[in-house]
Design a protein around this motif. Sequence first.
Motif, short mmCIF file in Angstrom:
data_model
loop_
_atom_site.label_atom_id
_atom_site.label_comp_id
_atom_site.label_asym_id
_atom_site.label_seq_id
_atom_site.Cartn_x
_atom_site.Cartn_y
_atom_site.Cartn_z
N SER A 274 19.83 13.54 -52.42
CA SER A 274 19.27 12.49 -53.26
C SER A 274 17.88 12.86 -53.75
CB SER A 274 19.20 11.19 -52.44
OG SER A 274 18.93 10.11 -53.28
N ALA A 275 17.59 12.50 -54.98
CA ALA A 275 16.25 12.61 -55.56
C ALA A 275 15.72 14.05 -55.60
CB ALA A 275 15.27 11.71 -54.79
N GLY A 276 16.60 15.03 -55.42
CA GLY A 276 16.18 16.43 -55.52
C GLY A 276 15.29 16.89 -54.37
N ARG A 277 15.29 16.12 -53.26
CA ARG A 277 14.44 16.52 -52.12
C ARG A 277 15.10 16.04 -50.83
NH1 ARG A 277 11.71 11.81 -54.33
NH2 ARG A 277 11.57 10.19 -52.73
N PHE A 278 14.57 16.50 -49.69
CA PHE A 278 15.06 16.07 -48.39
C PHE A 278 14.63 14.62 -48.15
CE2 PHE A 278 14.53 15.40 -43.87
CZ PHE A 278 15.75 15.83 -43.38
N THR A 279 15.59 13.77 -47.78
CA THR A 279 15.29 12.36 -47.49
C THR A 279 16.06 11.92 -46.23
OG1 THR A 279 17.16 11.43 -48.72
CG2 THR A 279 15.12 11.82 -49.98
N ALA A 280 15.85 10.66 -45.87
CA ALA A 280 16.58 10.10 -44.72
C ALA A 280 18.09 10.11 -44.95
CB ALA A 280 16.09 8.68 -44.44
N ALA A 281 18.52 10.15 -46.20
CA ALA A 281 19.97 10.25 -46.48
C ALA A 281 20.52 11.56 -45.91
CB ALA A 281 20.23 10.16 -47.98
N ASP A 282 19.71 12.62 -45.98
CA ASP A 282 20.16 13.91 -45.42
C ASP A 282 20.19 13.86 -43.89
OD1 ASP A 282 20.32 15.59 -47.92
OD2 ASP A 282 18.24 14.89 -48.07
N VAL A 283 19.28 13.10 -43.30
CA VAL A 283 19.31 12.92 -41.84
C VAL A 283 20.62 12.22 -41.44
CG1 VAL A 283 18.27 11.67 -39.90
CG2 VAL A 283 16.80 12.87 -41.55
N SER A 284 20.94 11.18 -42.18
CA SER A 284 22.12 10.39 -41.84
C SER A 284 23.40 11.21 -41.97
CB SER A 284 22.18 9.15 -42.75
OG SER A 284 23.31 8.40 -42.44
N LYS B 194 23.56 24.43 -42.54
CA LYS B 194 22.66 25.49 -42.06
C LYS B 194 21.22 25.18 -42.49
CE LYS B 194 22.32 30.57 -42.07
NZ LYS B 194 21.07 30.82 -42.81
N ARG B 195 21.09 24.76 -43.75
CA ARG B 195 19.76 24.42 -44.30
C ARG B 195 19.10 23.31 -43.47
NH1 ARG B 195 21.68 25.08 -49.19
NH2 ARG B 195 22.22 22.94 -49.67
N LEU B 196 19.88 22.32 -43.12
CA LEU B 196 19.33 21.19 -42.35
C LEU B 196 18.88 21.63 -40.96
CD1 LEU B 196 21.83 18.29 -43.24
CD2 LEU B 196 19.60 18.77 -44.25
N GLN B 197 19.69 22.49 -40.33
CA GLN B 197 19.35 22.93 -38.96
C GLN B 197 18.11 23.81 -38.93
OE1 GLN B 197 23.02 24.03 -36.44
NE2 GLN B 197 23.72 24.12 -38.55
N GLU B 198 17.78 24.40 -40.09
CA GLU B 198 16.60 25.27 -40.12
C GLU B 198 15.30 24.49 -40.28
OE1 GLU B 198 18.94 29.16 -41.91
OE2 GLU B 198 17.73 27.91 -43.26
N ARG B 199 15.38 23.20 -40.47
CA ARG B 199 14.16 22.41 -40.64
C ARG B 199 13.38 22.35 -39.33
NH1 ARG B 199 13.61 19.82 -45.22
NH2 ARG B 199 12.06 18.39 -44.36
N PRO B 200 12.08 22.62 -39.38
CA PRO B 200 11.28 22.58 -38.15
C PRO B 200 11.41 21.25 -37.41
CG PRO B 200 10.02 23.58 -39.92
CD PRO B 200 11.30 23.08 -40.54
#
Length: 232
Positions: A161-171, A197-203
């Motif tokens: 959403s919105a071209g960036r990482f948001t809480a929607a990606d967490v969910s 994979k991209r999500l798991q690489e987030r610090p």
Amino acid sequence: MSDLKVADAMIQLYHCMSARSFRALWTLEELGLPYELVMLPFPPRQHARHFLALNPLGTIPLLVHGDTRMTESAAICQYLCSLKRPTSMQVEPGAADYGSYLNMLHFGEATLTFPQTLVLRYSRFEPAERRQPVVAEDYAKWFLARLRTLEARLAQEDYLSAGRFTAADVSVGYALMLADYLGLASRFTAAVTAYWKRLQERPAFERALDAQKNAALAQGVSIAPAPLTVPD
Ligand SMILES: N[C@@H](CCC(=O)N[C@@H](CS)C(=O)NCC(=O)O)C(=O)O
């Protein structure tokens, strides 16, 4: 309680290893909010009966903040973002992607996690004589089919959403984490595999994994992930 007292109150998160409450933990780490993590053995209704006094459902997450008590993981992510406004983690009302942001935030739990609970129940949680491999496989297929909703967006963007990482990606990310525990990740499409994979690489994702492990060890709770726990 006044707004000032809520702002001052410590956020308490009741959590089981890698259960849905991971959404809240990950969001806390992304936002850099201070919190206290209370680890419970899984399932709490069996192994931590005292928890029923706090949440009669016996489910986690439970978020306590001042007088606020919340038990829905997607709503908790939304609430935490609102404490840190303005934050890139949420999409503001009136922004072009607001509706799609809310939709994905709730899609992660209501549409993606629900069928997986049936897979879990009928492949692992029920006693051997009550397991139903056909039901488990039907709902696994149903879940994988529902992931198709993500394809169009992920073909063009890194996030939902919105071209960036948001809480929607967490969910949605937690639904993928659960699927991974259930052995379904090998059936993800290439786009979903790359996204996961991209999500798991987030610090902050890695910090959340460390935080739950360290808190479990310090509090004498098993570090076995809840989705892999077989109830007595
Ligand atoms: N819709 C709720 C579901 C909460 C829920 O069912 N949590 C599971 C863990 S992932 C639980 O506590 N299960 C234990 C039980 O039902 O006794 C949410 O998104 O937080």
